[in-house]
Enzyme design. Structure first.
Site, PDB file in Angstrom:
ATOM      1  N   GLU A 113      12.027 -27.017  39.551  1.00 34.62           N
ATOM      2  CA  GLU A 113      12.210 -27.614  40.886  1.00 34.62           C
ATOM      3  C   GLU A 113      12.898 -28.971  40.773  1.00 34.62           C
ATOM      4  OE1 GLU A 113      12.086 -27.566  44.044  1.00 34.62           O
ATOM      5  OE2 GLU A 113      10.422 -26.400  44.850  1.00 34.62           O
ATOM      6  N   ASP A 114      13.583 -29.388  41.821  1.00 37.53           N
ATOM      7  CA  ASP A 114      14.157 -30.726  41.873  1.00 37.53           C
ATOM      8  C   ASP A 114      13.077 -31.756  42.193  1.00 37.53           C
ATOM      9  OD1 ASP A 114      13.766 -29.741  44.434  1.00 37.53           O
ATOM     10  OD2 ASP A 114      15.726 -30.350  45.201  1.00 37.53           O
ATOM     11  N   ARG A 156      24.959 -34.309  46.632  1.00 36.83           N
ATOM     12  CA  ARG A 156      24.431 -33.499  45.519  1.00 36.83           C
ATOM     13  C   ARG A 156      25.207 -33.756  44.227  1.00 36.83           C
ATOM     14  NH1 ARG A 156      20.790 -29.776  47.634  1.00 36.83           N
ATOM     15  NH2 ARG A 156      21.270 -28.892  49.662  1.00 36.83           N
ATOM     16  N   GLY A 185      18.705 -27.661  45.333  1.00 34.39           N
ATOM     17  CA  GLY A 185      18.536 -28.980  44.728  1.00 34.39           C
ATOM     18  C   GLY A 185      18.406 -29.032  43.219  1.00 34.39           C
ATOM     19  N   ASP A 244       7.284 -32.666  47.100  1.00 35.50           N
ATOM     20  CA  ASP A 244       6.949 -33.663  48.124  1.00 35.50           C
ATOM     21  C   ASP A 244       5.564 -33.295  48.673  1.00 35.50           C
ATOM     22  OD1 ASP A 244       7.201 -35.594  50.105  1.00 35.50           O
ATOM     23  OD2 ASP A 244       8.629 -34.481  51.298  1.00 35.50           O
ATOM     24  N   ASP A 275      20.273 -33.683  48.274  1.00 36.56           N
ATOM     25  CA  ASP A 275      21.240 -33.977  49.347  1.00 36.56           C
ATOM     26  C   ASP A 275      20.655 -34.793  50.484  1.00 36.56           C
ATOM     27  OD1 ASP A 275      19.580 -31.801  50.410  1.00 36.56           O
ATOM     28  OD2 ASP A 275      21.016 -31.811  52.057  1.00 36.56           O
TER      29      ASP A 275
END
Ligand code: 5GP
Length: 178
Positions: free
Chosen positions: A100-101, A167, A45, A104, A161
């Site tokens: 990091e993308d 993406r 990601g 969560d 994604d």
């Protein structure tokens, strides 16, 4: 915009993403002045964020990647982290910046930070484009740089994604709630 079976709406446009990345890079360039950090991108990601961020980093630095997965293409975290690419760079005594993308629950990141610490780095911080504060299950003190804090919703685009699709989308989109 439709991706596979779901409908998504525009959320954060490409311009705003770039502006925020420029700010994050300014902070990193100042905070790490005089040092030579190792940036570790967490695939898949983070590939777009990593590239755009690193283009704005003026420090001498190394770059490397690992590949972790916890969503497996679906809408929620599986809670088990799978490591597909092992880290081959020697990070002992180095200043590590994990890119990091999105964070969560934080499970993926906690797992990875613990692994990194076993190698005895000089320091570890995390730079994540997105953070869902309401989903975070434990405080991660290494998470010092965050692009955008968002609500607990599912987003795609700019590296992220849904079922491995989306993406390549230039901008971040969120799931239209039904
Ligand atoms: P965590 O372990 O923090 O629960 O999940 C982190 C990983 O789950 C992220 O690196 C990302 O791959 C995936 N993830 C979490 N939230 C989202 C989301 O809203 N959209 C997408 N596409 N992936 C997400």
């Amino acid at each position: 915009m439709k991706i596979a079976d779901l409908e998504f709406e525009p959320f954060i446009d490409a311009d705003n993403i770039q502006k925020r990345i420029n700010m994050l890079a300014l902070e990193l360039n100042a905070d790490y002045a005089g040092r030579t950090p190792v940036f570790i991108g967490v695939l898949n990601g983070s590939f777009m964020f990593f590239a755009d961020l690193l283009k704005q980093i003026t420090l001498p630095c190394e770059t490397t990647f690992t590949k972790l997965a916890s969503y497996y293409g679906g809408l929620s975290s599986s809670r088990s982290v799978r490591e597909d690419v092992e880290l081959h760079t020697n990070i002992t005594g180095r200043d590590v910046i994990v890119v990091e993308d999105i964070v969560d629950t934080g499970n993926t990141l906690s797992y990875f930070i613990n692994k990194i610490k076993m190698h005895g780095p000089a320091s570890v911080t995390v730079c994540s484009l997105l953070l869902k504060p309401a989903a975070l299950e434990a405080t991660i003190e290494e998470l010092k740089y965050v692009g955008f804090e968002i609500d607990n919703e599912f987003v795609v685009g700019y590296g992220l994604d849904y079922k491995e699709l989306g993406r390549n989308v230039n901008g971040i989109y969120r799931l239209v709630s039904s």
